[in-house]
Enzyme design. Structure first.
Site, PDB file in Angstrom:
ATOM      1  CG  HIS A 295      -1.631   1.265   1.503  1.00  0.00           C
ATOM      2  ND1 HIS A 295      -2.956   1.472   1.216  1.00  0.00           N
ATOM      3  CD2 HIS A 295      -1.190   2.429   2.078  1.00  0.00           C
ATOM      4  CE1 HIS A 295      -3.302   2.691   1.572  1.00  0.00           C
ATOM      5  NE2 HIS A 295      -2.256   3.290   2.106  1.00  0.00           N
ATOM      6  CD  GLU A 296       2.040   3.462   3.666  1.00  0.00           C
ATOM      7  OE1 GLU A 296       2.264   4.553   3.112  1.00  0.00           O
ATOM      8  OE2 GLU A 296       1.034   3.260   4.372  1.00  0.00           O
TER       9      GLU A 296
ATOM     10  CG  HIS B 207       0.326   6.260  -0.626  1.00  0.00           C
ATOM     11  ND1 HIS B 207      -0.786   6.943  -1.076  1.00  0.00           N
ATOM     12  CD2 HIS B 207      -0.054   5.676   0.547  1.00  0.00           C
ATOM     13  CE1 HIS B 207      -1.787   6.784  -0.230  1.00  0.00           C
ATOM     14  NE2 HIS B 207      -1.362   6.014   0.769  1.00  0.00           N
TER      15      HIS B 207
ATOM     16  CD  GLU C  69      -4.645   6.609   2.677  1.00  0.00           C
ATOM     17  OE1 GLU C  69      -4.465   5.378   2.848  1.00  0.00           O
ATOM     18  OE2 GLU C  69      -3.714   7.422   2.645  1.00  0.00           O
TER      19      GLU C  69
END
Length: 282
Positions: free
Chosen positions: A131-132, A135, A202
């Site tokens: 997930h990071e 980003h 998100e």
């Protein structure tokens, strides 16, 4: 390109907000001073905001010798995502959370708390770090890091305005009520700017992280577990620097008041539902 445009719009909006606050507190001279401060802050935030945020959390860089399994996990996921290997940091903190920062993929960093490493299984942690990295891949890290540091600056400016009402261009004291209004409304405006850019990204990072890891269910399980743990374990650094909350995978702030009303993160239940739908569709 789109995220670079959003970053430029964010910088312009915060510059305008600085100028408005300066005008209210000090007339024309205050507005020009605020413009100079905003331009300086924009430059400083672009180049150094990642270092500022990492220092706020006392993050310590780790490598293959100090955290071999964690660093190897990030390396494997970075390769899957087609990204340069980011710098990797650990934060000595019981609350489970993680974030990414930096001005571009070539200068990115990912950070995780020791609490999240203890709380999650390796599979779940892999989903979080994916997930990071999403980003980083989507180039959200610049806009989120700049918004965090600039929102903090707006808060400080507002507090200064409450203490020192300033003078207008003719040297007359401004209305002290204006200082109070600025102190109340400026942080709220900064929060609204952050909220506008945070919730949608998100969802996109959840989707991108599931694609990078190839395991939507692991990220869904991680989000549920982080949500349960985070409710009972305060994150002290985030409470001291609430402007950085929108950078985390999960809102680290205790609820209540305006913080609850203006959350920068979508509901965990909706995030989990979307991920489970992805898992079914695979």
């Amino acid at each position: 390109m789109f995220n670079m445009m959003k970053t430029a719009i964010l910088m312009a909006a915060i510059t305008a907000l600085f100028m408005l606050i300066g005008r209210m507190l000090g007339g024309q001279a205050g507005m020009m001073l605020a413009l100079l401060v905003a331009l300086g802050m924009n430059f400083f935030s672009y180049w150094f905001s990642d270092k500022i945020v990492l220092k706020m959390y006392n993050a310590q860089e780790v490598d293959d010798s100090t955290a071999p399994q964690f660093v190897a996990m990030v390396r494997e996921l970075s390769q899957r995502a087609g990204l340069p290997m980011p710098r990797v940091y650990l934060i000595e903190e019981d609350a489970p959370n993680a974030f990414a920062t930096g001005r571009n993929p070539q200068n990115a960093a990912v950070a995780a708390t020791t609490g999240i490493i203890r709380a999650l299984s390796p599979r779940e942690l892999r989903g979080v770090m994916a997930h990071e990295l999403a980003h980083v891949q989507h180039r959200d890290i610049l806009i989120s890091t700049i918004s965090a540091t600039m929102a903090g600056a707006i808060g400080m400016l507002a507090n200064f305005g409450m203490l020192f009402s300033g003078r207008d261009e003719e040297g007359r004291p401004t209305n002290p009520i204006v200082g109070v209004l600025v102190a109340l409304l400026a942080p709220l405006a900064a929060s609204l700017i952050q909220m506008a850019i945070s919730r949608a990204r998100e969802f996109e990072a959840d989707r991108g992280g599931a694609e990078i890891s190839g395991d939507p269910q692991a990220l869904a399980s991680a989000l549920q577990k982080i949500h349960r743990y985070a409710q009972g374990i305060p994150m002290e650094a985030a409470e001291r620097h609430p402007e950085t909350a929108q950078m985390m995978i999960m809102n680290p702030l205790s609820g209540g008041g305006l913080r609850g009303l203006f959350s920068t993160h979508p509901a965990t239940e909706e995030r989990v539902e979307r991920l489970l739908q992805m898992a079914v569709a695979r």
